[in-house]
Design an enzyme around this catalytic site. Structure first.
Site, PDB file in Angstrom:
ATOM      1  N   ASP A  33     -24.565   1.090   4.447  1.00 30.07           N
ATOM      2  CA  ASP A  33     -23.610  -0.160   4.093  1.00 30.07           C
ATOM      3  C   ASP A  33     -24.263  -0.858   2.908  1.00 30.07           C
ATOM      4  OD1 ASP A  33     -21.877   1.126   5.748  1.00 30.07           O
ATOM      5  OD2 ASP A  33     -21.645  -0.472   6.600  1.00 30.07           O
ATOM      6  N   TYR A  34     -25.416  -1.429   3.204  1.00 31.17           N
ATOM      7  CA  TYR A  34     -26.412  -1.807   2.160  1.00 31.17           C
ATOM      8  C   TYR A  34     -26.255  -1.473   1.054  1.00 31.17           C
ATOM      9  CZ  TYR A  34     -30.162  -4.791   0.256  1.00 31.17           C
ATOM     10  OH  TYR A  34     -30.563  -5.806   0.064  1.00 31.17           O
ATOM     11  N   ASP A  37     -23.458  -1.263  -0.846  1.00 30.01           N
ATOM     12  CA  ASP A  37     -22.867  -2.710  -1.829  1.00 30.01           C
ATOM     13  C   ASP A  37     -23.495  -2.857  -2.742  1.00 30.01           C
ATOM     14  OD1 ASP A  37     -21.421  -3.563   0.343  1.00 30.01           O
ATOM     15  OD2 ASP A  37     -22.368  -4.703   2.240  1.00 30.01           O
ATOM     16  N   SER A  82      14.232  14.416   0.570  1.00 31.12           N
ATOM     17  CA  SER A  82      13.617  14.288   2.241  1.00 31.12           C
ATOM     18  C   SER A  82      14.006  16.055   3.226  1.00 31.12           C
ATOM     19  CB  SER A  82      15.134  13.208   2.838  1.00 31.12           C
ATOM     20  OG  SER A  82      16.096  13.685   2.591  1.00 31.12           O
ATOM     21  N   LEU A  83      13.736  15.875   4.200  1.00 31.02           N
ATOM     22  CA  LEU A  83      13.070  16.364   4.729  1.00 31.02           C
ATOM     23  C   LEU A  83      14.275  16.583   5.902  1.00 31.02           C
ATOM     24  CD1 LEU A  83       9.794  17.242   5.787  1.00 31.02           C
ATOM     25  CD2 LEU A  83      11.206  18.353   4.149  1.00 31.02           C
ATOM     26  N   GLU A 114       1.958  21.601   8.902  1.00 27.29           N
ATOM     27  CA  GLU A 114       1.348  20.469   8.591  1.00 27.29           C
ATOM     28  C   GLU A 114       1.792  19.412   9.827  1.00 27.29           C
ATOM     29  OE1 GLU A 114       2.475  19.386   4.346  1.00 27.29           O
ATOM     30  OE2 GLU A 114       1.823  21.451   3.932  1.00 27.29           O
ATOM     31  N   LYS A 116       3.712  16.238  10.417  1.00 26.98           N
ATOM     32  CA  LYS A 116       4.084  15.116   9.891  1.00 26.98           C
ATOM     33  C   LYS A 116       3.745  14.339   9.909  1.00 26.98           C
ATOM     34  CE  LYS A 116       9.587  14.259   9.520  1.00 26.98           C
ATOM     35  NZ  LYS A 116       9.188  13.058   9.656  1.00 26.98           N
ATOM     36  N   ASP A 118       3.213  10.110  10.353  1.00 32.31           N
ATOM     37  CA  ASP A 118       4.480   8.911  10.956  1.00 32.31           C
ATOM     38  C   ASP A 118       4.340   7.574   9.495  1.00 32.31           C
ATOM     39  OD1 ASP A 118       6.759   7.769  11.361  1.00 32.31           O
ATOM     40  OD2 ASP A 118       5.932   7.439  13.281  1.00 32.31           O
ATOM     41  N   GLU A 178       1.414  10.747   2.165  1.00 27.76           N
ATOM     42  CA  GLU A 178       1.998   9.729   3.368  1.00 27.76           C
ATOM     43  C   GLU A 178       0.610   8.789   3.507  1.00 27.76           C
ATOM     44  OE1 GLU A 178       5.100  10.548   3.883  1.00 27.76           O
ATOM     45  OE2 GLU A 178       5.315   9.559   6.175  1.00 27.76           O
ATOM     46  N   TYR A 230       0.156  15.505   0.012  1.00 24.74           N
ATOM     47  CA  TYR A 230       0.791  16.865   1.362  1.00 24.74           C
ATOM     48  C   TYR A 230       1.696  17.026  -0.254  1.00 24.74           C
ATOM     49  CZ  TYR A 230       4.221  13.924   2.340  1.00 24.74           C
ATOM     50  OH  TYR A 230       5.185  12.458   2.363  1.00 24.74           O
ATOM     51  N   LYS A 293       7.166  24.664   5.835  1.00 24.51           N
ATOM     52  CA  LYS A 293       6.983  24.964   4.810  1.00 24.51           C
ATOM     53  C   LYS A 293       6.994  26.630   3.874  1.00 24.51           C
ATOM     54  CE  LYS A 293       5.708  20.558   3.283  1.00 24.51           C
ATOM     55  NZ  LYS A 293       4.566  19.673   2.484  1.00 24.51           N
ATOM     56  N   LYS A 317      10.901  17.765  14.921  1.00 26.79           N
ATOM     57  CA  LYS A 317      10.235  16.612  15.675  1.00 26.79           C
ATOM     58  C   LYS A 317      10.250  16.947  17.281  1.00 26.79           C
ATOM     59  CE  LYS A 317      11.871  12.792  14.021  1.00 26.79           C
ATOM     60  NZ  LYS A 317      11.965  12.125  12.783  1.00 26.79           N
ATOM     61  N   CYS A 411      23.582 -20.055  34.715  1.00 27.43           N
ATOM     62  CA  CYS A 411      22.816 -19.373  33.749  1.00 27.43           C
ATOM     63  C   CYS A 411      21.135 -19.445  34.105  1.00 27.43           C
ATOM     64  CB  CYS A 411      22.395 -20.777  32.369  1.00 27.43           C
ATOM     65  SG  CYS A 411      21.163 -20.351  31.279  1.00 27.43           S
ATOM     66  N   CYS A 414      19.727 -22.924  31.705  1.00 25.46           N
ATOM     67  CA  CYS A 414      19.932 -24.503  31.916  1.00 25.46           C
ATOM     68  C   CYS A 414      20.285 -24.267  33.730  1.00 25.46           C
ATOM     69  CB  CYS A 414      20.643 -25.122  30.072  1.00 25.46           C
ATOM     70  SG  CYS A 414      22.537 -23.929  30.505  1.00 25.46           S
ATOM     71  N   CYS A 429      26.836 -18.202  28.234  1.00 20.26           N
ATOM     72  CA  CYS A 429      26.419 -19.725  28.335  1.00 20.26           C
ATOM     73  C   CYS A 429      26.920 -20.512  28.367  1.00 20.26           C
ATOM     74  CB  CYS A 429      24.488 -19.534  28.981  1.00 20.26           C
ATOM     75  SG  CYS A 429      23.895 -21.678  28.634  1.00 20.26           S
ATOM     76  N   CYS A 434      21.678 -25.200  26.033  1.00 22.30           N
ATOM     77  CA  CYS A 434      20.838 -24.919  26.586  1.00 22.30           C
ATOM     78  C   CYS A 434      19.967 -24.417  25.755  1.00 22.30           C
ATOM     79  CB  CYS A 434      21.917 -23.290  27.212  1.00 22.30           C
ATOM     80  SG  CYS A 434      20.199 -21.959  27.938  1.00 22.30           S
TER      81      CYS A 434
HETATM   82  S1  IVH Z   1       7.125  17.991   2.364  1.00 24.46           S
HETATM   83  C1  IVH Z   1       9.883  18.463  -0.557  1.00 24.46           C
HETATM   84  N1  IVH Z   1       4.862  17.018   4.181  1.00 24.46           N
HETATM   85  O1  IVH Z   1       8.604  13.398   5.990  1.00 24.46           O
HETATM   86  C2  IVH Z   1       9.001  17.905   0.832  1.00 24.46           C
HETATM   87  N2  IVH Z   1       6.840  15.401   3.793  1.00 24.46           N
HETATM   88  O2  IVH Z   1      11.464  13.359   6.057  1.00 24.46           O
HETATM   89  C3  IVH Z   1       9.449  16.218   1.133  1.00 24.46           C
HETATM   90  N3  IVH Z   1       6.209  13.076   5.963  1.00 24.46           N
HETATM   91  O3  IVH Z   1      10.002  11.412   2.997  1.00 24.46           O
HETATM   92  C4  IVH Z   1       8.174  15.987   1.725  1.00 24.46           C
HETATM   93  N4  IVH Z   1       4.801  14.267   6.371  1.00 24.46           N
HETATM   94  O4  IVH Z   1       7.257  11.299   3.980  1.00 24.46           O
HETATM   95  C5  IVH Z   1       6.393  16.269   3.468  1.00 24.46           C
HETATM   96  N5  IVH Z   1       3.199  16.827   5.675  1.00 24.46           N
HETATM   97  C6  IVH Z   1       4.231  16.438   5.051  1.00 24.46           C
HETATM   98  C7  IVH Z   1       5.125  15.294   5.533  1.00 24.46           C
HETATM   99  C8  IVH Z   1       5.869  14.619   5.154  1.00 24.46           C
HETATM  100  C9  IVH Z   1       5.670  13.293   6.693  1.00 24.46           C
HETATM  101  C10 IVH Z   1       6.926  12.844   5.374  1.00 24.46           C
HETATM  102  C11 IVH Z   1       7.330  12.120   3.965  1.00 24.46           C
HETATM  103  C12 IVH Z   1       8.949  12.271   3.907  1.00 24.46           C
HETATM  104  C13 IVH Z   1       9.404  12.692   5.333  1.00 24.46           C
HETATM  105  C14 IVH Z   1      10.652  13.891   5.239  1.00 24.46           C
END
Ligand code: IVH
Length: 673
Positions: A33-34, A37, A82-83, A114, A116, A118, A178, A230, A293, A317, A411, A414, A429, A434
């Protein structure tokens, strides 16, 4: 000299970039680290001596000094999709069938599975190897620009290797991924916030989402965000599969999650999903599922998208994580409108990144339906939302002699007799004085969606109510008269009292709709408050309106109109409103006055000692009128506000021909005369 300096600066940038990559992307640091820096210090001082050699992709430029006044809209050229979610093997098999039905009959389909992550999705745009824009997903078509905040994330490369870019014809391109924060950092930050009495973040995702929208990049930089990429968008880069793109992303220096697998068919993909669910608990970050995918980019193109999701990918999920613990006691909480809510007081148990000791039980019907008793072992679950819930009782572990819980008749705070309307499950109440209701009303008033008074959270409100400083929310604006007493409180100290008073002052700028919401009229949520504010334009008109007139507003029903009338016919409330009016809160809707546009988007520098207001007050006025305040004078500065004994900044402004204002001229400009 400058030539030598330039060469060394370049060298240092490259060295630091390499070390950042090793440390933040590969997690394999190769210097101390030093020493690191020292490299940064050397670069900083060379850049200070040669300001025109500072390039925007220098590592010293990660943390900007300017506040982001607004997050500008960015149109995603390719929408951020979105998925679709799946929750079972069967649904994954259905997905596979739909994929194969969408492709020529003889084709094999490979999948990449992959994690997902969060977190919060983000799109990064690079041009000529440099990061130019970072944007949130927004509604998928239009997001918000968050570049200064994303630049602070050390695993985001600010520049990329030229050779690899030209090899893959990557002139201008986007990558998506993400942003997340490690569970450990989330816990530490919450611990600090708890000590300071600040509101806690519910989970790492909320923390990441909140951080990425902060106005001060320095604050963002203090919270160690990270990123996994990703997705690479570029039709001409010569790759044919998603797996190749992931490898290319890695080669370019992006952080890619290594726990992915190329699977030959859906069975292998399902197996790997199960594997990810198993390793989930041993990770240092949160994942909420797996993403499956189609590997071939050609097949992806054939399949295309439907509505807002691709046909070639799906999320699997994981089940919400559950824990079993003992329910010690059922506590009845009194809310700001007097509603009693049963809450389970639990034996603390660790679940999904935080310790849980309370869970909501909603109402008496819910308790009956689930047959919940004190002393029971209960299964709790943290779903998508913040507050954990009791899912079920483990009946086999019920202690003998346990009894159904009693519903209180007075309550718990009070002691006044409770009221239960015939048609409702709720109990109330009805004592307006209160203490629980007083606290609840004040907390709501100060909360983020209402007056947004930073620092005035639950524990301070409790304390101030106990000390008798606050009885109604109008008293908040009288706290400044007690400054000395406040500073004397052990937990507070001068600096935090000043900050608190400042955010109280600032809250006066909240628009009428927020003020109306803050008043806490029963049934008037944020949406209803906005609709009423838009329609009536002022509190006086709303106060004089009949029930019928109120109900004539689109989407406002009889329960709201009755409640509004009841609220305003109570003299105590009208008195409070009078006092808030005197303090200058907004009780009418108004567009920003035209004249203020003289300040809008203009950059100000403040220098010297001001006599009519402090520098902070001047900054607040500028920001409120849509301007920006920066620290150094440059050609981009529009105005310098100069007070007594102004020094080098004034001289520089004169040299550059920047307009200089005294306090009178400044006020004139603000008022648009
Ligand atoms: S692929 C068309 N890969 O999950 C491709 N999404 O509802 C769409 N997410 O909005 C995204 N990990 O924010 C993909 N390995 C991953 C992911 C990922 C998290 C999130 C992403 C997306 C939501 C899907």
């Amino acid at each position: 000299m400058s030539n030598i300096a330039q060469k060394r600066i370049e060298e240092l940038i490259e060295l630091i970039r390499e070390h950042d990559y090793k440390y933040y992307v590969l997690a394999e640091p190769s210097i101390s680290d030093y020493d690191y820096d020292m490299l940064i210090k050397e670069l900083q001082s060379l850049e200070e001596e040669n300001p025109d050699l500072v390039s925007p992709d220098s590592p010293t430029q990660r943390v900007g000094k300017d506040l982001t006044r607004e997050f500008k809209p960015v149109t995603h050229i390719v929408p951020m999709l979105s998925l679709a979610n799946t929750y079972s093997e069967k649904e994954l098999l259905d997905f596979d069938r739909r994929v194969r039905e969408g492709l020529p009959r003889t084709e094999e389909v490979e999948y990449v599975v992959e994690m997902k992550i969060d977190g919060v999705s983000v799109s990064l745009r690079y041009e000529k190897g440099m990061l130019v824009t970072a944007a949130t997903r927004g509604d998928g078509t239009i997001g918000e620009e968050i570049t200064p905040n994303v630049k602070t994330i050390k695993s985001v490369p600010l520049r990329l290797k030229k050779e690899i870019l030209s090899e893959h014809k990557l002139e201008g391109f986007e990558v998506r991924g993400e942003i997340y924060i490690e569970i450990e950092h989330f816990r530490e930050l919450n611990k600090e916030r708890e000590l300071k009495g600040e509101k806690l973040f519910a989970n790492p995702r909320n923390l990441a989402a909140g951080t990425i929208k902060l106005q001060d990049p320095r604050l963002v930089a203090s919270r160690p965000l990270s990123i996994f990429l990703y997705y690479l968008l570029n039709p001409q880069n010569g790759t044919e599969t998603h797996a190749d793109n992931l490898k290319l992303l890695q080669k370019l220096g992006f952080k890619v999650n290594k726990e992915y697998k190329l699977c030959r068919n859906i069975d292998e993909a399902i197996e790997f999903c199960r594997h990810l669910e198993e390793v989930r608990n041993s990770l240092t970050y949160e994942i909420d599922g797996a993403v499956i995918k189609v590997n071939s980019l050609r097949q992806q193109r054939i399949l295309g998208t439907i509505a807002k999701s691709p046909r070639w990918a799906v999320a699997f999920k994981f089940k919400a994580r559950q824990a079993v613990t003992k329910l010690n006691k059922i506590v009845w909480q009194v809310g700001r409108t007097g509603t009693l809510t049963p809450v389970a007081d639990l034996e603390p148990v660790f679940l999904s990144g935080s310790t849980i000791s309370r869970a909501t039980l909603h109402n008496t019907d819910e308790i009956k339906r689930k047959d919940i008793r004190e002393g029971d072992s209960v299964i709790i679950e943290k779903g998508g939302d913040v507050i954990p819930k009791v899912v079920a009782v483990v009946l086999s572990e019920r202690p003998s002699g346990s009894m159904e819980p009693e519903v209180p008749s007075v309550c718990p705070v009070c002691g006044s007799v409770l009221f239960k309307p015939e048609a409702e499950v709720a109990i109330y109440c009805e004592n307006h004085q209160c203490p629980a209701q007083i606290k609840g009303r004040i907390e709501h008033f100060a909360s983020r969606g209402a007056m947004d008074i930073e620092g005035l959270g639950e524990s301070l409100v409790d304390l101030f109510v106990q000390l008798g400083f606050l009885n109604t929310y109008a008293d908040i604006y009288k706290l400044r008269q007690r400054k000395d007493e406040l500073v004397g409180i052990e937990r507070l100290g001068e600096k935090s009292v000043e900050n608190l008073l400042k955010s109280i002052e600032k809250s006066k700028q909240q628009p009428f709709s927020k003020v109306l919401f803050a008043l806490g009229v029963r049934y008037v949520g944020a949406g209803a408050a906005r609709k009423l504010a838009e329609h009536f334009m002022s509190i006086d008109k709303l106060m004089n309106a009949s029930e019928e007139e109120i109900e004539s507003v689109y989407e406002i029903g009889p329960s709201i109109s009755k409640s509004v009338r009841k609220f305003f016919s109570d003299e105590k409330n009208t008195q409070i409103i009078e006092s808030l009016k005197e303090e200058g809160l907004n009780f009418q809707t108004e567009g920003r006055p035209q004249a203020l546009s003289k300040v809008e988007n203009k950059t100000f520098v403040l220098t010297g000692t001001l006599s009519r207001f402090t520098r902070e007050e001047a900054s607040d006025k500028i920001i409120a009128a849509g301007g920006k305040v920066t620290s150094g004078v440059s050609k981009k500065t529009d105005f310098v506000l100069a007070g007594e004994n102004a020094g080098s900044k004034l001289t520089k402004a004169e040299q550059l021909g920047v307009r200089i204002l005294n306090e009178d001229e400044f006020l004139e400009l603000l008022e648009g005369e």
